[in-house]
Design a protein around this motif. Structure first.
Motif, PDB file in Angstrom:
ATOM      1  N   PRO A  92       0.826  -1.208   0.000  1.00 16.05           N
ATOM      2  CA  PRO A  92       0.000   0.000   0.000  1.00 16.05           C
ATOM      3  C   PRO A  92       0.863   1.263   0.000  1.00 16.05           C
ATOM      4  O   PRO A  92       1.953   1.292   0.579  1.00 16.05           O
ATOM      5  CB  PRO A  92      -0.810  -0.124   1.296  1.00 16.05           C
ATOM      6  CG  PRO A  92       0.016  -1.006   2.170  1.00 16.05           C
ATOM      7  CD  PRO A  92       0.694  -1.976   1.254  1.00 16.05           C
ATOM      8  N   ARG A  93       0.345   2.305  -0.650  1.00 16.70           N
ATOM      9  CA  ARG A  93       1.055   3.580  -0.715  1.00 16.70           C
ATOM     10  C   ARG A  93       0.084   4.720  -0.439  1.00 16.70           C
ATOM     11  O   ARG A  93      -1.125   4.551  -0.510  1.00 16.70           O
ATOM     12  CB  ARG A  93       1.687   3.775  -2.104  1.00 16.70           C
ATOM     13  CG  ARG A  93       2.762   2.761  -2.444  1.00 16.70           C
ATOM     14  CD  ARG A  93       3.327   3.023  -3.817  1.00 16.70           C
ATOM     15  NE  ARG A  93       4.378   2.070  -4.178  1.00 16.70           N
ATOM     16  CZ  ARG A  93       5.013   2.062  -5.349  1.00 16.70           C
ATOM     17  NH1 ARG A  93       4.700   2.960  -6.287  1.00 16.70           N
ATOM     18  NH2 ARG A  93       5.946   1.161  -5.582  1.00 16.70           N
ATOM     19  N   ASP A 122      -3.596   4.845   1.413  1.00 20.59           N
ATOM     20  CA  ASP A 122      -3.773   3.440   1.802  1.00 20.59           C
ATOM     21  C   ASP A 122      -2.710   3.014   2.817  1.00 20.59           C
ATOM     22  O   ASP A 122      -2.995   2.239   3.729  1.00 20.59           O
ATOM     23  CB  ASP A 122      -3.701   2.536   0.573  1.00 20.59           C
ATOM     24  CG  ASP A 122      -4.875   2.746  -0.372  1.00 20.59           C
ATOM     25  OD1 ASP A 122      -5.832   3.433   0.018  1.00 20.59           O
ATOM     26  OD2 ASP A 122      -4.832   2.222  -1.498  1.00 20.59           O
ATOM     27  N   LEU A 123      -1.500   3.532   2.664  1.00 17.32           N
ATOM     28  CA  LEU A 123      -0.437   3.222   3.611  1.00 17.32           C
ATOM     29  C   LEU A 123      -0.751   3.823   4.981  1.00 17.32           C
ATOM     30  O   LEU A 123      -0.533   3.171   6.017  1.00 17.32           O
ATOM     31  CB  LEU A 123       0.895   3.755   3.094  1.00 17.32           C
ATOM     32  CG  LEU A 123       2.118   3.555   4.000  1.00 17.32           C
ATOM     33  CD1 LEU A 123       2.360   2.075   4.247  1.00 17.32           C
ATOM     34  CD2 LEU A 123       3.353   4.209   3.379  1.00 17.32           C
ATOM     35  N   THR A 178      -3.462   1.796   6.618  1.00 16.57           N
ATOM     36  CA  THR A 178      -2.890   0.515   7.049  1.00 16.57           C
ATOM     37  C   THR A 178      -2.058   0.693   8.316  1.00 16.57           C
ATOM     38  O   THR A 178      -2.071  -0.161   9.211  1.00 16.57           O
ATOM     39  CB  THR A 178      -2.032  -0.095   5.927  1.00 16.57           C
ATOM     40  OG1 THR A 178      -2.858  -0.334   4.785  1.00 16.57           O
ATOM     41  CG2 THR A 178      -1.399  -1.408   6.356  1.00 16.57           C
ATOM     42  N   PHE A 230      -9.862  -3.126   1.731  1.00 16.59           N
ATOM     43  CA  PHE A 230      -8.537  -3.245   1.129  1.00 16.59           C
ATOM     44  C   PHE A 230      -8.171  -4.629   0.596  1.00 16.59           C
ATOM     45  O   PHE A 230      -7.290  -4.730  -0.259  1.00 16.59           O
ATOM     46  CB  PHE A 230      -7.466  -2.822   2.148  1.00 16.59           C
ATOM     47  CG  PHE A 230      -7.438  -1.349   2.405  1.00 16.59           C
ATOM     48  CD1 PHE A 230      -6.748  -0.494   1.556  1.00 16.59           C
ATOM     49  CD2 PHE A 230      -8.114  -0.810   3.484  1.00 16.59           C
ATOM     50  CE1 PHE A 230      -6.727   0.871   1.793  1.00 16.59           C
ATOM     51  CE2 PHE A 230      -8.106   0.553   3.715  1.00 16.59           C
ATOM     52  CZ  PHE A 230      -7.404   1.402   2.872  1.00 16.59           C
ATOM     53  N   THR A 254      -8.074  -5.094  -3.122  1.00 18.99           N
ATOM     54  CA  THR A 254      -7.112  -4.302  -3.888  1.00 18.99           C
ATOM     55  C   THR A 254      -5.687  -4.806  -3.706  1.00 18.99           C
ATOM     56  O   THR A 254      -4.895  -4.802  -4.660  1.00 18.99           O
ATOM     57  CB  THR A 254      -7.188  -2.824  -3.449  1.00 18.99           C
ATOM     58  OG1 THR A 254      -8.538  -2.364  -3.593  1.00 18.99           O
ATOM     59  CG2 THR A 254      -6.260  -1.959  -4.302  1.00 18.99           C
ATOM     60  N   TYR A 255      -5.348  -5.227  -2.502  1.00 14.94           N
ATOM     61  CA  TYR A 255      -4.000  -5.696  -2.186  1.00 14.94           C
ATOM     62  C   TYR A 255      -4.051  -7.134  -1.675  1.00 14.94           C
ATOM     63  O   TYR A 255      -5.054  -7.561  -1.084  1.00 14.94           O
ATOM     64  CB  TYR A 255      -3.359  -4.816  -1.107  1.00 14.94           C
ATOM     65  CG  TYR A 255      -3.243  -3.354  -1.456  1.00 14.94           C
ATOM     66  CD1 TYR A 255      -2.157  -2.871  -2.184  1.00 14.94           C
ATOM     67  CD2 TYR A 255      -4.223  -2.453  -1.052  1.00 14.94           C
ATOM     68  CE1 TYR A 255      -2.051  -1.520  -2.489  1.00 14.94           C
ATOM     69  CE2 TYR A 255      -4.125  -1.106  -1.358  1.00 14.94           C
ATOM     70  CZ  TYR A 255      -3.040  -0.645  -2.083  1.00 14.94           C
ATOM     71  OH  TYR A 255      -2.937   0.693  -2.390  1.00 14.94           O
ATOM     72  N   LEU A 283      -0.518  -6.457   2.945  1.00 13.46           N
ATOM     73  CA  LEU A 283      -1.034  -5.516   3.932  1.00 13.46           C
ATOM     74  C   LEU A 283      -0.518  -5.853   5.326  1.00 13.46           C
ATOM     75  O   LEU A 283      -0.124  -4.969   6.092  1.00 13.46           O
ATOM     76  CB  LEU A 283      -2.561  -5.542   3.913  1.00 13.46           C
ATOM     77  CG  LEU A 283      -3.216  -5.046   2.622  1.00 13.46           C
ATOM     78  CD1 LEU A 283      -4.705  -5.370   2.627  1.00 13.46           C
ATOM     79  CD2 LEU A 283      -2.997  -3.551   2.441  1.00 13.46           C
TER      80      LEU A 283
END
Length: 292
Positions: free
Chosen positions: A60-61, A64-65, A68, A171, A174-175, A180
């Motif tokens: 994640p970036r 989103d990071l 997280t 999430f 997506t990941y 994550l």
């Protein structure tokens, strides 16, 4: 080797059921409850990071990071810590049962945050959970300390565990989940670090800490995820509900923990309420809510 999907779910339930047992073993060897939680996050986080690196999973970036990282504090620091504190205060069997209040918290959070209108099933499950907690409080048992601290830490663990569903719903599509968790667990370890007092550890204590990380965290998730891909979420939920049964059985055998008949009825109400809510989830959300 093609392992039957129900067997994979059963393996995950047994491994999760060992979590409180192994944590109590480590604490009995002189490791503090929060240090147990810290090492779980450090060691399992390293395994998830290695997994993410080998599979070249996208991390994640940006926003989103940040989300997280916040989840790492709540879903790892607070969850891992409160669960081990519940084990210390009340015993492994009680902590495992109280963890199953999570689906009721999910229903309440969905109502309050996601504006999901609760139906009769949700209302009945929440009422059953509350009744179950009341019976557990009144019943107690041999070797089980039903104190305010035990109930409080157990319910905090159940609440923060419920956040896995909301986070995963946002999430996990997506990941890759292991990508994550490769971020969330190290952040959670850092969140625990200021509150940990380190102690000298025996080989037995290290064995329990490594087993918690490898078996009850990393491999349990892999087994559950693999089984869920080939099994309806309803059946997976039913099989996974054996987790507190495993924990209670082992706690009785190893630590002489035995819930009274009244407390057992309360535990049955809590687990039954969790099942009635869990079978309604889609597979993706179910996986999100089962990464312990």
């Amino acid at each position: 080797m093609n392992v039957p999907a129900p067997l994979l779910i059963l393996v995950a339930a047994v491994l999760w059921g060992l979590l409180g047992i192994l944590g109590k073993n480590a604490q009995a060897a002189g490791v503090g409850a929060l240090e147990v939680a810290l090492w779980r996050a450090v060691l399992a986080g390293g395994l998830y990071a290695l997994h993410a690196g080998v599979t070249r999973a996208r991390l994640p970036r940006g926003r989103d990071l940040l989300v997280t990282a916040i989840f790492g504090i709540l879903g790892v620091s607070v969850f891992y810590g409160s669960y081990q504190l519940a084990v210390r205060a009340g015993g492994a069997s009680l902590a495992s049962v109280l963890l199953y209040t999570a689906p009721a918290f999910v229903a309440l959070l969905g109502w309050g945050l996601l504006r999901e209108r609760p139906g009769w099933r949700e209302a009945a499950a929440i009422a059953g959970t509350l009744a179950g907690i009341a019976l557990i409080s009144l019943g107690g048992g041999q070797g089980v300390n039903v104190t305010g601290a035990a109930l409080g830490w157990g319910l905090i663990a159940g609440f923060t565990y419920s956040l896995y569903y909301l986070y995963g719903k946002a999430f996990f599509g997506t990941y890759a989940p292991h990508a994550l968790l490769a971020v969330a667990l190290p952040v959670g370890a850092l969140g625990l670090l200021p509150f940990v007092t380190f102690s000298a550890k025996t080989p037995g204590a290290w064995a329990s800490l490594v087993a918690i990380a490898v078996f009850s965290t990393y491999l349990a998730y892999l087994a559950y995820g693999a089984g869920l891909r080939r099994l309806p979420a309803t059946r997976a939920s039913v099989i996974a509900s054996l987790e507190p049964v495993v924990a209670a059985g082992l706690a009785a055998l190893l630590f002489d923990e035995r819930l009274s008949p009244t407390a057992l009825l309360g535990a049955a109400l809590v687990i039954g309420a969790a099942l009635s809510l869990s079978v309604e989830r889609k597979p993706r959300g179910e996986l999100a809510a089962r990464v312990e």
